[in-house]
Design a protein around this motif. Structure first.
Motif, mmCIF file in Angstrom:
data_model
loop_
_atom_site.group_PDB
_atom_site.id
_atom_site.type_symbol
_atom_site.label_atom_id
_atom_site.label_comp_id
_atom_site.label_asym_id
_atom_site.label_seq_id
_atom_site.Cartn_x
_atom_site.Cartn_y
_atom_site.Cartn_z
ATOM 1 N N ASP A 321 0.830 -1.208 0.000
ATOM 2 C CA ASP A 321 0.000 0.000 0.000
ATOM 3 C C ASP A 321 0.865 1.261 0.000
ATOM 4 N N LYS A 322 1.909 1.260 0.821
ATOM 5 C CA LYS A 322 2.807 2.419 0.855
ATOM 6 C C LYS A 322 3.619 2.523 -0.424
ATOM 7 N N CYS A 323 3.988 1.390 -0.990
ATOM 8 C CA CYS A 323 4.721 1.418 -2.259
ATOM 9 C C CYS A 323 3.864 2.009 -3.375
ATOM 10 N N LEU A 324 2.554 1.752 -3.343
ATOM 11 C CA LEU A 324 1.658 2.352 -4.330
ATOM 12 C C LEU A 324 1.615 3.860 -4.187
ATOM 13 N N VAL A 325 1.692 4.355 -2.949
ATOM 14 C CA VAL A 325 1.724 5.808 -2.739
ATOM 15 C C VAL A 325 2.971 6.399 -3.386
ATOM 16 N N GLU A 326 4.103 5.722 -3.242
ATOM 17 C CA GLU A 326 5.343 6.202 -3.870
ATOM 18 C C GLU A 326 5.223 6.182 -5.390
ATOM 19 N N LEU A 327 4.631 5.129 -5.934
ATOM 20 C CA LEU A 327 4.460 5.058 -7.386
ATOM 21 C C LEU A 327 3.493 6.133 -7.881
ATOM 22 N N ARG A 328 2.469 6.430 -7.098
ATOM 23 C CA ARG A 328 1.536 7.486 -7.494
ATOM 24 C C ARG A 328 2.226 8.848 -7.506
ATOM 25 N N ASN A 329 3.068 9.101 -6.508
ATOM 26 C CA ASN A 329 3.818 10.360 -6.500
ATOM 27 C C ASN A 329 4.695 10.490 -7.739
ATOM 28 N N GLN A 330 5.334 9.402 -8.116
ATOM 29 C CA GLN A 330 6.182 9.435 -9.310
ATOM 30 C C GLN A 330 5.362 9.720 -10.558
ATOM 31 N N LYS A 331 4.195 9.104 -10.679
ATOM 32 C CA LYS A 331 3.343 9.323 -11.851
ATOM 33 C C LYS A 331 2.832 10.751 -11.904
ATOM 34 N N LEU A 332 2.417 11.306 -10.769
ATOM 35 C CA LEU A 332 1.917 12.677 -10.749
ATOM 36 C C LEU A 332 3.032 13.673 -11.055
ATOM 37 N N THR A 333 4.251 13.376 -10.611
ATOM 38 C CA THR A 333 5.375 14.254 -10.927
ATOM 39 C C THR A 333 5.644 14.279 -12.428
ATOM 40 N N GLU A 334 5.595 13.116 -13.067
ATOM 41 C CA GLU A 334 5.768 13.069 -14.522
ATOM 42 C C GLU A 334 4.639 13.808 -15.233
ATOM 43 N N HIS A 335 3.432 13.694 -14.719
ATOM 44 C CA HIS A 335 2.295 14.400 -15.315
ATOM 45 C C HIS A 335 2.465 15.910 -15.196
ATOM 46 N N ALA A 336 2.948 16.374 -14.033
ATOM 47 C CA ALA A 336 3.144 17.805 -13.836
ATOM 48 C C ALA A 336 4.280 18.335 -14.705
ATOM 49 N N GLU A 337 5.307 17.538 -14.917
ATOM 50 C CA GLU A 337 6.443 17.998 -15.720
ATOM 51 C C GLU A 337 6.037 18.285 -17.156
ATOM 52 N N ASP A 338 5.033 17.589 -17.662
ATOM 53 C CA ASP A 338 4.572 17.828 -19.026
ATOM 54 C C ASP A 338 3.906 19.189 -19.185
ATOM 55 N N PHE A 339 3.419 19.761 -18.089
ATOM 56 C CA PHE A 339 2.659 21.013 -18.179
ATOM 57 C C PHE A 339 3.410 22.215 -17.601
ATOM 58 N N VAL A 340 4.184 22.035 -16.553
ATOM 59 C CA VAL A 340 4.772 23.188 -15.860
ATOM 60 C C VAL A 340 6.291 23.195 -15.890
ATOM 61 N N GLY A 341 6.930 22.213 -16.490
ATOM 62 C CA GLY A 341 8.378 22.234 -16.594
ATOM 63 C C GLY A 341 9.060 21.416 -15.520
ATOM 64 N N GLU A 342 10.350 21.215 -15.706
ATOM 65 C CA GLU A 342 11.118 20.311 -14.849
ATOM 66 C C GLU A 342 11.307 20.868 -13.445
ATOM 67 N N THR A 343 11.698 22.143 -13.333
ATOM 68 C CA THR A 343 11.988 22.704 -12.019
ATOM 69 C C THR A 343 10.739 22.745 -11.141
ATOM 70 N N THR A 344 9.641 23.221 -11.696
ATOM 71 C CA THR A 344 8.399 23.269 -10.932
ATOM 72 C C THR A 344 7.918 21.863 -10.594
#
Length: 695
Positions: A321-344
């Motif tokens: 369950d905790k590992c899924l939380v880590e994987l979700r954070n990674q996926k959301l970070t990749e999703h955000a990078e597509d819209f707001v850039g690497e630094t943000t």
């Protein structure tokens, strides 16, 4: 627990891939037949009772099977755990995220837990030290090459048959020698030191405090439904006259809830002890650097090892369950990078890492066992301050870059600094806020910020001036304030990235209070689902099918006369496309007759998009595709069985190019290429399952 046939077949194949055929046959029988005892399993699997018990022991060891014992009849009933079986498809992704966040030793510990199942702390430390020291320290010419193809979904777990405990207290009494399985003593190389027990204990304590590894209690071997039913049965004994009436029912529910919370507290005793006594760093201490170059996540781990040493019989296992939380954070970070850039996006990753300490699982249901603290966190939400985010931000991130320049008259301060108390609500494909004007706080938590001279700094940041040293390298950021700017200035720059995330159309971050931030995971995951569904619909039905789906998703039910005008399409084209999408299961139609004759010309046809039903069909198709990939892999292995039998020899592993004949080596390369493609496809399909169901 009911699962579709494709999901059951997939779980059986995954168990077979990592743990062998015996537990796979038992898991497949339990998922297909439901709850069974040993006698029923022997009948359905064509195994004798001894083999069934051995397979059940192995499956229970890896949490693949639940069991419930009736004390009156002394009969044990077994039930499959499809979630744990499917999680095996994410083994590679979990090891990768553990490696990047916690280091190589943490990854190896998690790998050992995947191989051993639940195990005592002392045994895990002893096994880890012996296994990895043997890999490093062979000096007699024999090398221990792991059968590792560097695949995401299924890293092959090395089965060390030469493992021998030696002294049960310490297998490393003599640092210069070790004994392998054939009784031959070998010396350890001078440049290879055995792994110290203190390092293993500290790393293990860090993982337990972070929730990646959890302590095991007796209640974890029951399914959540059976556990709740047993608690209710025990509480019923306290009411000899039965549970009747509103007052008695309220008391009964409160008693059941209290006992379930006590079970949740029992499960997290070790984790809470490590967090409270040793493992949280003060916010002003610079975070230590891991062996792989990453940074720790706020856990010091200095005295955590001593706490685990005092309780060596504590049984632990991997917490998916905790590992899924880590994987979700990674996926959301990749999703955000597509819209707001690497630094943000890196600032967003730091925010998610701060929230991750207080988020224990992605999904909750009525049977989830939670403590009172977890319930409060789940219902009230999680908030973090700017200081906590800054402490989790990697020092290598240059927060002065990635922020554009705008004049003061172009910035609406009242909107930019607006604090939103409530999360956005989803209506169709658009996000709307249920926020009354009286609840809207227009004040800023940064009102004392002096913006004079800011434009020059922003211009330098956009032009990459001021962030590049004279030698062309980017100076590293220091949290202590000794670098190019002070901590206060860096926090102000980081805050600009947080405001960008909050003002984005996707609403990655919500400014929820004075100097407080949060992430609304529900709307974000919903956006990811819509993105994947839209991509799937466009690939299969074109732009017209996507246009019709979006209209129905936003407007709800529409009749076949209104839809062509809204879609700006001809009526025959709409009918053809809608019928095609209905056959594929993406759209539904409801017939409403105007009279009892039910004639077609006297019937209204309402088209609508049922998201839940569509997701179920898509998931079942994804499971079917994953099953076909794994079945194709079995066929390829059978076709190349002669070549693989050679490469499995220990004297050839790692030296295939040197030891194999040219044509045999080419066949081996051909098989590995097919294997990588199939595993890569399974990994991509697992991303869809995560977005549509688990996140």
């Amino acid at each position: 627990m009911l699962v579709t046939r494709n999901a059951a077949d997939l779980c059986a194949l995954l168990v077979n891939e990592l743990y062998g055929q015996l537990p796979s046959r038992i898991v497949a029988a339990l998922l297909a037949r439901g709850r069974s005892n040993v006698r029923d399993l022997a009948l359905h699997t064509s195994l004798n009772p001894k083999q069934v018990r051995h397979g059940l022991a192995l499956a229970i060891q890896h949490n693949l099977v639940f069991y419930q014992t009736d004390h009156e009849t002394a009969t044990t009933i077994y039930e499959g755990n499809p979630q744990a079986s499917y999680h095996l498809a994410r083994v590679g992704k979990i090891l990768d995220v553990i490696d990047r966040k916690y280091g190589v030793m943490a990854k190896n510990l998690v790998n050992d837990l995947l191989m051993l199942g639940h195990v005592e702390v002392a045994e895990l430390v002893r096994y880890h030290r012996l296994k990895h020291s043997l890999k490093k320290g062979r000096t007699n010419g024999e090398q221990n090459h792991d059968h590792d193809h560097n695949l995401d979904p299924y890293p092959y777990l090395n089965n060390d048959n030469d493992f021998k405990n030696g002294d049960p207290d310490d297998p490393f009494n003599d640092d210069s020698h070790y004994v392998n399985g054939n009784g031959t003593a070998h010396g350890i190389a001078d440049d290879v030191m055995p792994i110290q027990a203190n390092e293993v204990y500290d790393t293990l304590a860090q993982l337990i405090a972070a929730g990646v590894i959890e302590s095991v209690s007796a209640t974890m071997f029951q399914s959540p439904q059976d556990l709740k039913a047993s608690v209710e049965q025990e509480c019923t004994k306290e009411f000899p006259n039965g549970v009747r009436g509103a007052k008695v029912t309220t008391e009964f529910d409160a008693m059941v809830k209290s006992q379930i919370r006590a079970i949740g507290v029992e499960r997290t005793t070790m984790k809470r002890k490590l967090q409270e006594n040793a493992l949280y760093e003060p916010s002003n201490i610079k975070r230590r650097k891991l062996a792989n170059g990453g940074m720790s996540n706020g856990f010091a781990g200095d005295s955590g090892g001593s706490i685990l040493r005092d309780e060596p019989n504590t049984v632990v296992r991997l917490n998916f369950d905790k590992c899924l939380v880590e994987l979700r954070n990674q996926k959301l970070t990749e999703h955000a990078e597509d819209f707001v850039g690497e630094t943000t996006a890196q600032v967003f990753a730091a925010l998610l890492s701060s929230l991750c300490k207080k988020v224990y699982r992605c999904q909750h249901d009525q049977h989830t066992i939670m403590t009172e603290e977890e319930e409060e966190t789940y219902f009230t939400g999680v908030r973090v301050t700017s200081e906590e985010i800054f402490d989790n931000l990697s020092p290598g991130v240059d927060v002065s870059a990635g922020v554009g320049t705008a004049s003061e008259e172009d910035i609406d301060i009242r909107f930019a600094e607006k604090i939103r108390k409530y999360p956005p609500q989803i209506q169709g494909s658009h996000l709307h806020e249920t926020l009354d004007e009286g609840d809207e706080i227009l004040g800023s938590d940064d009102e004392d910020y002096d913006r004079s001279g800011e434009h020059l700094k922003k211009a330098h940041a956009n032009g990459h001036h001021g962030s590049i040293a004279q030698n062309g390298t980017k100076p590293s950021r220091d949290h202590s304030g000794e670098g190019q700017s002070s901590r206060t200035e860096q926090m102000r720059q980081m805050r600009q990235h947080l405001l960008i995330l909050a003002e984005a159309k996707q609403q990655f971050v919500r400014h929820c209070g004075q100097n407080e931030w949060t992430v609304d995971f529900g709307p974000l995951i919903q956006q990811l689902r819509y993105v994947e569904l839209d991509t799937m619909i466009e690939d299969n039905f074109g732009r017209q099918g996507l246009r019709l789906t979006r209209i129905l998703r936003e407007k709800g039910k529409l009749d076949d006369k209104t839809l062509p005008a809204m879609a700006l399409m001809r009526k025959p084209d709409v009918h053809v496309k809608m019928a095609e999408m209905e056959m594929a299961g993406f759209l539904e139609v409801q017939e409403v007759p105007r009279d009892n004759n039910r004639a077609a010309n006297r019937t209204i046809f309402f088209w609508f998009f049922d998201e839940a039903r569509t997701l179920k069909r898509v998931l079942d198709n994804v499971y079917k595709s994953m099953v076909r990939c794994l079945e194709r892999l079995e066929v390829e292995r059978y076709n190349k069985r002669n070549v693989l039998s050679l490469t499995d020899r220990r004297d050839i592993q790692g030296k295939e190019e040197e030891m194999l004949r040219g044509d045999v080596y080419n066949e081996y390369l051909e098989f590995t290429e097919i294997e990588k493609k199939l595993f890569s496809q399974v990994s991509r399909l697992d991303d869809l399952v995560s977005i549509f169901q688990d996140f």
